[in-house]
Design an enzyme around this catalytic site. Structure first.
Site, PDB file in Angstrom:
ATOM      1  N   GLY A 516       0.855  -0.921   0.269  1.00 51.56           N
ATOM      2  CA  GLY A 516      -0.005  -0.324  -0.108  1.00 51.56           C
ATOM      3  C   GLY A 516       0.882   0.857  -0.510  1.00 51.56           C
ATOM      4  N   ARG A 517      -0.302   2.783  -0.096  1.00 58.65           N
ATOM      5  CA  ARG A 517       1.049   3.295  -0.558  1.00 58.65           C
ATOM      6  C   ARG A 517      -0.073   4.846  -0.198  1.00 58.65           C
ATOM      7  NH1 ARG A 517       5.739   5.579  -3.206  1.00 58.65           N
ATOM      8  NH2 ARG A 517       6.551   3.428  -3.285  1.00 58.65           N
ATOM      9  N   GLY A 518       0.570   5.592   0.832  1.00 60.48           N
ATOM     10  CA  GLY A 518      -0.543   6.991   0.479  1.00 60.48           C
ATOM     11  C   GLY A 518       0.009   8.237   1.013  1.00 60.48           C
ATOM     12  N   GLY A 521       3.257   7.567   3.405  1.00 61.47           N
ATOM     13  CA  GLY A 521       3.883   6.617   3.748  1.00 61.47           C
ATOM     14  C   GLY A 521       3.915   5.911   2.434  1.00 61.47           C
ATOM     15  N   VAL A 523       3.686   0.831   2.713  1.00 61.32           N
ATOM     16  CA  VAL A 523       3.115   0.108   3.570  1.00 61.32           C
ATOM     17  C   VAL A 523       3.904  -1.441   3.480  1.00 61.32           C
ATOM     18  CG1 VAL A 523       1.350  -1.201   4.585  1.00 61.32           C
ATOM     19  CG2 VAL A 523       0.511   1.294   4.555  1.00 61.32           C
ATOM     20  N   LYS A 537       3.880   0.643   8.642  1.00 61.02           N
ATOM     21  CA  LYS A 537       4.609   1.556   7.096  1.00 61.02           C
ATOM     22  C   LYS A 537       5.543   2.317   7.323  1.00 61.02           C
ATOM     23  CE  LYS A 537       1.207   5.597   6.071  1.00 61.02           C
ATOM     24  NZ  LYS A 537      -0.074   6.504   6.233  1.00 61.02           N
ATOM     25  N   ASP A 629      -8.453  11.385   5.561  1.00 57.87           N
ATOM     26  CA  ASP A 629      -8.315  11.307   4.127  1.00 57.87           C
ATOM     27  C   ASP A 629      -9.115   9.269   3.696  1.00 57.87           C
ATOM     28  OD1 ASP A 629      -7.380  11.036   1.856  1.00 57.87           O
ATOM     29  OD2 ASP A 629      -5.204   9.601   2.234  1.00 57.87           O
TER      30      ASP A 629
END
Length: 793
Positions: A516-518, A521, A523, A537, A629
């Protein structure tokens, strides 16, 4: 000194007992969670208490327990109102309304439990001497009683009927509903059922014999079982037993323990200690689900229960063996039978999940049957006397146990060329599985002088031990405080494990598997040193000091909600800032929506769970937390598709004193398509930005379409490139009928009422004017509504 210590010990013991200041609760009165040690209801015989009991940090339940100074309240809980949804440790109340309804209110005044009663006369809540919490009117009519809705315990005289069941706790410390049930089945027989996250099965009476062979009688529609005050248990299906201390009148409780066994606990009047006076199942390994899939159970009275992974398999979750073991290999199914081999394991039995059953079968015939089936994981081969050798090919390897008396063999299918000889074996430290049954024996009375001398020596020794413990505890706290001050923070306030950067680098194999990415940062998936799977993360370049980072992490530690992702630890080392979370097997809501694997009921439950946790963050926890978010990528799903909101802590933290004030942010936060208009027009930011984002997520769950998708791509028409909100409003035209907007993946099978309610709520949440949007607690109330008209709101 001795007098002061004795007084201290006496006060500590008294503080664990119920206050005798309240014997009943009348209309218009309430009990406060903040005064849980004082606001209690006491039975007249002073044996039972009813009130708030702390289950975890900032998590309370309203329940009934035995009143005694020598044990923790949670150890002798006999009934709970809200085991699935604990309330906050601030502002929560149990109220007896003027309408005659008994309600449990959380901090935001949301009803988490209700007796669903009404009366125009005087109503009183009182606790009977048998432990039954009763709500009755002025004529003595019982409106509601706890005996009609047991949790995991029966008290003497409390009947188990066709309308009630016992459900075990999840673990010794987690009192939410577990996997085991004691109930009357449709054939009028009292049964124990394993209802796990993946499979369900009956394990008592043993399922391979007929009812009459087990001594049961199913031609009886009474369906009632009860434990009497003398220790005799009788059931309408002809099952009965007596406790080892039968005939004496002592405090007792029959409990379905978290390991799936039914035990009767009795209390010794002299020592005030509880002991097991009867248990239904003596072979703990015969209980289904006790060690999970792909593992075996071994039990003896000295070592207790031991769970072991099969060769080629490893533990999936060290903290919970019910998840079983997972394979360390991949079996290809390309038709080449030489790719597989079979490992012989003697004296091991796996019950159930037989794909083929062949009598009088040869070994090679059984091998070929398994090789021809891609899903075959092995086979059981057993000599059955006149029937010769029997073959059972297995689709699942569950309910495994080792038994020296078992004359069969399991042949485990493994990839050819691999040598799996190591067996991962762990003793399960669960005292209820290895406890010995108590038996009192008559002893010759001891000499009075000897007894007095022993008593005096014990008392002096106890006082010396207390002094030592107090001094030792003081020195330890002083040392910890000094160390914490040197580092600029108190480790105790964080409550998580601190990992080194190197540990997490090794756990993620150099941060190699990104999941995952946001905006905050990236994950990565990792396996910690204790073999737990974790989501790690790695925050982007640190812009805050270690003290500020730990202050925010400690706030996350004080949050407690079943729909928040659980945080296990952190790393604050140099410029590195990492957070360690539990790993969610089903990934994110975004992944499931894109793969069309969610039916309408799962979508509705996910919507309700996310609403509850946002209401908690906005209104119930001690700090006011805006997520900023909310999107499908930040909503993760566990094995049961329960939603867990992630990235909830480090976005924005405000004290409750600023709740009604305008807040400012140094930068726009969120994800395009889910952001509220306030971000774009530089308006004051409040909790309504999360409400807006939540509404967009609802629309995406209903339609299956991304909020950035144009109308043209949604309905195939060459019209305006408008946003999802506008398109939904036009298609529903104020009717909120989901017919024209529903995701094609569920279009032929959905609850029109509930999906219409979701659409109604979603469009309220995405209004341009933030003041016109509902709060998240109002959203929860709408979704929990059982009104027949979905357009009421």
């Amino acid at each position: 000194m001795a007098f002061s210590i004795s007084l201290f010990v006496l006060l500590m013991l008294l503080s664990l007992q119920c206050s005798s200041s309240l014997l009943s609760l009348n209309k218009g009165s309430s009990l406060s969670v903040e005064k849980h040690s004082e606001d209690v209801i006491l039975s007249k015989n002073q044996m039972f208490c009813a009130g708030f009991v702390q289950l975890a940090q900032n998590a309370f339940s309203f329940g009934v327990w035995f009143n005694e100074p020598h044990t923790n309240n949670t150890n002798t809980l006999v009934w709970m109102a809200n085991r699935q949804q604990p309330v906050n440790g601030k502002l929560s109340k149990l109220c007896l309304l003027n309408s005659g309804n008994l309600v449990l209110l959380d901090a935001a005044q949301i009803t988490t439990w209700s007796s669903n009663t009404a009366s125009h006369t005087q109503v009183t809540l009182l606790l009977h001497d048998d432990g039954n919490l009763v709500l009755r009117d002025s004529q003595g009519t019982i409106l509601w009683q706890s005996f009609d809705s047991p949790t995991d315990t029966l008290l003497p005289g409390q009947p188990l009927t066709r309308f009630t069941q016992l459900v075990s706790s999840r673990s010794e410390t987690n009192h939410s509903s577990g996997f085991y049930k004691l109930l009357f089945d449709d054939d009028n027989v009292l049964r124990l059922i394993y209802d796990g996250p993946y499979v369900s099965s009956q394990y008592w009476p043993v399922p391979w014999i007929l009812i009459w062979q087990a001594g049961r009688f199913n031609y009886n529609s009474t369906r009632i079982a009860v434990l009497d005050s003398l220790g005799n248990f009788t059931s309408s299906d002809n099952y009965f037993f007596s406790t080892n201390d039968y005939g004496s009148v002592v405090p007792r409780r029959l409990k379905l323990d978290c390991d799936g066994n039914v035990r009767v606990y009795s209390r010794n009047d002299k020592s005030k200690q509880w002991y097991v006076s009867r248990q239904v199942i003596f072979d703990a390994c015969s209980i289904h689900g006790i060690c999970g899939a792909n593992s075996t159970c071994d039990y003896d009275h000295e070592r207790g229960r031991r769970c072991s992974c099969l060769p080629g398999y490893r533990v999936k979750n060290h903290s919970d063996w019910s998840y079983g073991c997972e394979p360390m290999f991949d079996l290809t199914c390309d038709g080449n039978e030489s790719n597989s081999t079979f490992l012989k394991i003697q004296g091991v039995e796996f019950y159930g999940y037989d794909h083929n059953y062949v009598q009088n079968s040869t070994y090679m015939n059984c091998v070929n049957l398994c090789l021809r089936d891609c899903n075959c994981k092995g086979f059981q081969y057993r000599y059955d006397g006149d029937q010769g050798f029997s073959c059972y090919t297995k689709l699942e390897l569950r309910n495994g146990r080792r038994s020296p008396s078992y004359n069969g063999t399991i042949y485990l299918r493994l990839p050819n060329g691999n040598s799996f000889s190591k067996v991962e074996s762990v003793r399960v430290d669960d005292h209820v599985c290895s406890v010995m049954l108590h038996k009192d024996y008559v002893r010759k009375p001891a000499n009075r002088f000897v007894r007095f001398s022993l008593w005096l020596a014990t008392a002096v020794g106890a006082l010396e031990m207390i002094c030592f413990l107090m001094i030792w505890s003081f020195l330890i706290r002083t040392r910890q405080k000094s160390c914490a001050d040197q580092q600029g923070y108190h480790l105790a306030t964080v409550g998580f494990r601190k990992y080194s950067y190197r540990e997490l680098e090794e756990a993620t194999k150099g941060f190699s598997e990104e999941i995952g990415r946001g905006g905050g940062g990236v994950v990565y998936k990792g396996i910690l040193s204790d073999q737990r799977h974790a989501a790690i993360k790695r925050l982007y370049e640190a812009k805050q000091g270690e003290g500020e980072f730990l202050a925010e992490v400690s706030i996350i530690g004080r949050l407690n909600h079943m729909n928040l992702i659980e945080m296990w630890g952190y790393c604050a080392e140099g410029k590195h800032r990492l957070l360690v979370y539990e790993y969610m097997e089903n990934g994110s809501l975004a992944q499931k929506l894109s793969s069309n694997t969610l039916d309408w009921s799962k979508r509705y439950n996910i919507a309700l769970g996310v609403a509850r946790v946002l209401a908690y963050l906005h209104e119930e926890c001690l700090e006011w937390i805006l997520h900023c978010d909310i999107k499908p990528q930040n909503i993760l799903l566990d094995a049961s598709y329960e939603p867990k909101v992630a990235d909830f802590g480090l976005s924005k933290l405000l004290n409750r004193n600023t709740l009604n004030k305008n807040s400012s942010f140094s930068m726009i936060r969120g994800t395009r398509g889910y952001m509220a208009p306030e971000w774009v027009y530089n308006l004051p930011i409040t909790s309504k930005v999360d409400v807006y984002s939540y509404g967009i997520v609802l629309l995406e769950m209903i339609t299956g379409k991304s909020p950035t998708t144009s109308v043209q791509s949604i309905d195939g028409e060459n019209s305006h490139n408008e946003r999802l909100v506008t398109w939904v409003r036009e298609k529903t035209s104020g009717t909120y009928s989901p017919e024209y907007i529903i995701d094609p993946a569920i279009k032929t099978n959905y609850d029109e009422f509930k999906m219409a309610l979701l659409a109604k709520v979603a469009l309220k949440c995405v209004k341009e004017d933030k003041d016109a949007r509902p709060s998240m607690s109002q959203v929860v109330e709408m979704l929990q509504s059982h009104e027949s008209d979905p357009l009421k709101y």
